[in-house]
Design a protein around this motif. Structure first.
Motif, PDB file in Angstrom:
ATOM      1  N   ASP A   1       0.402   4.032   9.273  1.00  0.00           N
ATOM      2  CA  ASP A   1       0.326   2.869   8.398  1.00  0.00           C
ATOM      3  C   ASP A   1      -1.021   2.961   7.668  1.00  0.00           C
ATOM      4  OD1 ASP A   1       0.313   0.329   7.246  1.00  0.00           O
ATOM      5  OD2 ASP A   1       1.170  -0.632   9.037  1.00  0.00           O
ATOM      6  N   PHE A   2      -1.024   2.617   6.398  1.00  0.00           N
ATOM      7  CA  PHE A   2      -2.311   2.665   5.675  1.00  0.00           C
ATOM      8  C   PHE A   2      -3.271   1.587   6.190  1.00  0.00           C
ATOM      9  CE2 PHE A   2       0.264   4.858   2.360  1.00  0.00           C
ATOM     10  CZ  PHE A   2      -0.486   6.026   2.313  1.00  0.00           C
ATOM     11  N   LEU A   3      -2.727   0.615   6.921  1.00  0.00           N
ATOM     12  CA  LEU A   3      -3.587  -0.429   7.460  1.00  0.00           C
ATOM     13  C   LEU A   3      -3.783  -0.258   8.962  1.00  0.00           C
ATOM     14  CD1 LEU A   3      -1.989  -1.959   4.902  1.00  0.00           C
ATOM     15  CD2 LEU A   3      -3.746  -3.565   5.549  1.00  0.00           C
TER      16      LEU A   3
ATOM     17  N   LEU B   1      -6.611   5.295  -0.032  1.00  0.00           N
ATOM     18  CA  LEU B   1      -6.164   4.074   0.653  1.00  0.00           C
ATOM     19  C   LEU B   1      -6.731   4.006   2.075  1.00  0.00           C
ATOM     20  CD1 LEU B   1      -2.449   3.963  -0.591  1.00  0.00           C
ATOM     21  CD2 LEU B   1      -4.303   2.414  -1.276  1.00  0.00           C
ATOM     22  N   PHE B   2      -6.739   5.122   2.773  1.00  0.00           N
ATOM     23  CA  PHE B   2      -7.306   5.106   4.124  1.00  0.00           C
ATOM     24  C   PHE B   2      -8.812   4.819   4.085  1.00  0.00           C
ATOM     25  CE2 PHE B   2      -3.528   7.395   5.899  1.00  0.00           C
ATOM     26  CZ  PHE B   2      -3.270   6.498   6.917  1.00  0.00           C
TER      27      PHE B   2
ATOM     28  N   HIS C   1      -3.468   8.790  -0.861  1.00  0.00           N
ATOM     29  CA  HIS C   1      -3.375   8.687   0.609  1.00  0.00           C
ATOM     30  C   HIS C   1      -4.788   8.646   1.199  1.00  0.00           C
ATOM     31  CE1 HIS C   1      -3.635  11.303   4.246  1.00  0.00           C
ATOM     32  NE2 HIS C   1      -2.592  10.651   4.681  1.00  0.00           N
TER      33      HIS C   1
ATOM     34  N   LEU D   1      -7.455  -3.414   1.814  1.00  0.00           N
ATOM     35  CA  LEU D   1      -6.019  -3.498   1.547  1.00  0.00           C
ATOM     36  C   LEU D   1      -5.398  -4.798   2.036  1.00  0.00           C
ATOM     37  CD1 LEU D   1      -4.905   0.166   2.407  1.00  0.00           C
ATOM     38  CD2 LEU D   1      -5.633  -0.779   0.206  1.00  0.00           C
TER      39      LEU D   1
ATOM     40  N   ALA E   1       0.845  -1.206   0.000  1.00  0.00           N
ATOM     41  CA  ALA E   1       0.000   0.000   0.000  1.00  0.00           C
ATOM     42  C   ALA E   1       0.879   1.254   0.000  1.00  0.00           C
ATOM     43  CB  ALA E   1      -0.928  -0.008   1.213  1.00  0.00           C
TER      44      ALA E   1
ATOM     45  N   GLN F   1      -9.343   1.064   3.639  1.00  0.00           N
ATOM     46  CA  GLN F   1      -8.383   0.352   4.465  1.00  0.00           C
ATOM     47  C   GLN F   1      -8.715  -1.136   4.572  1.00  0.00           C
ATOM     48  OE1 GLN F   1      -8.220   1.697   8.608  1.00  0.00           O
ATOM     49  NE2 GLN F   1      -6.043   2.117   8.292  1.00  0.00           N
TER      50      GLN F   1
END
Lengths: 146, 118
Positions: free
Chosen positions: B116-118, A57-58, A54, A64, A35, A61
């Protein structure tokens, strides 16, 4: 950090008082790595696109964890990146090495969890409500040299 | 002589009367142009300009299509298209360390978000 970020940007970044930096933390194995690699390769084309992906992706989440290379390519293209350039970056290894080096640097700085915020040297750990950020940022502005 | 010429005079008079009845009065007001007529007029003007610029005959289908496109695809100005001053000042980039930033590079305060994106 997506929850309070729009408020921080609106109240402090847009006015030129604060520069917001995103430093990647790779604490969840390959999904974190790829990611972040995706965001890095999209941002390499245009830093504005980094902030777009950004956010994307969040917001996605949960997806991912099982995302494949094709999924990350789709994220990149949806954010506005050129697909061929993105795939070259994603596969060539240089961006991957950069992302891993950034992660090593944060560990050297003693950052082992996420999110962690460094506001002119003052550390705030965990997701905080906006008033906490506002107070910390305002205090930093008052003590910063003009 | 006059008797033989009389039918000829009658024909001449009839012809003159017939011709004068088809001509509009010189001082009759012309109808006001309709919206459609105005568009056609604009199209003709654009077509003429295009023909001069590109030497394309104005009576070809391509020219007509081009004119139609010019006339119909010009969008009206959007009242929200102008960005705000604050939004226009946002700068994004990459630091020497290789991380991305948003805002004035020389801002008095730097906020680093380790995430962290996760």
């Amino acid at each position: 950090m997506l929850g309070t970020e729009p408020q921080v940007i609106e109240s402090f970044v847009n006015s030129g008082q604060v520069k917001l930096v995103f430093w990647p933390v790779l604490n969840h194995g390959n999904p974190s790595v790829y990611a972040t690699l995706t965001a890095d390769c999209v941002g390499a084309q245009d830093p504005d696109l980094f902030w777009q992906i950004h956010e994307d992706l969040f917001e996605n989440q949960g997806a991912l964890w099982r995302a494949t290379r094709d999924d990350f390519v789709a994220f990149a293209v949806a954010a506005g990146a050129d697909q061929a350039q993105f795939e070259t970056c994603y596969d060539d290894g240089a961006a991957l090495a950069r992302v891993m080096a950034l992660d090593a640097t944060r560990r050297e700085r003693g950052v082992f969890s996420q999110p962690v915020f460094d506001i002119n040297g003052r550390i705030l750990g965990g997701a905080q409500p906006f008033p906490i950020f506002a107070e910390a940022l305002q205090a930093a502005l008052e003590t910063s040299t003009p | 002589m006059m008797k033989r010429a009389a039918p000829l005079y009658l024909c001449l008079i009839w012809l003159l009367a017939a011709c004068s009845s088809t001509q509009p009065a010189a001082d009759a007001p012309s109808p006001a142009p309709t919206a459609e007529a105005a568009v056609q007029s604009t199209s003709t003007a654009v077509a003429t300009t295009a023909a001069v610029a590109t030497a394309m005959p104005t009576n070809t289908p391509a020219a007509t299509a081009a004119v139609t496109a010019i006339v119909t695809t010009t969008p009206p100005p959007s009242p929200t298209a102008t960005p705000t001053t604050a939004a226009a000042q946002i700068v994004s980039g990459r630091t020497d360390e290789g991380v991305f930033f948003l805002g004035d590079p020389n801002a008095p305060v730097t906020m680093i978000d380790y995430s962290d994106f996760l």
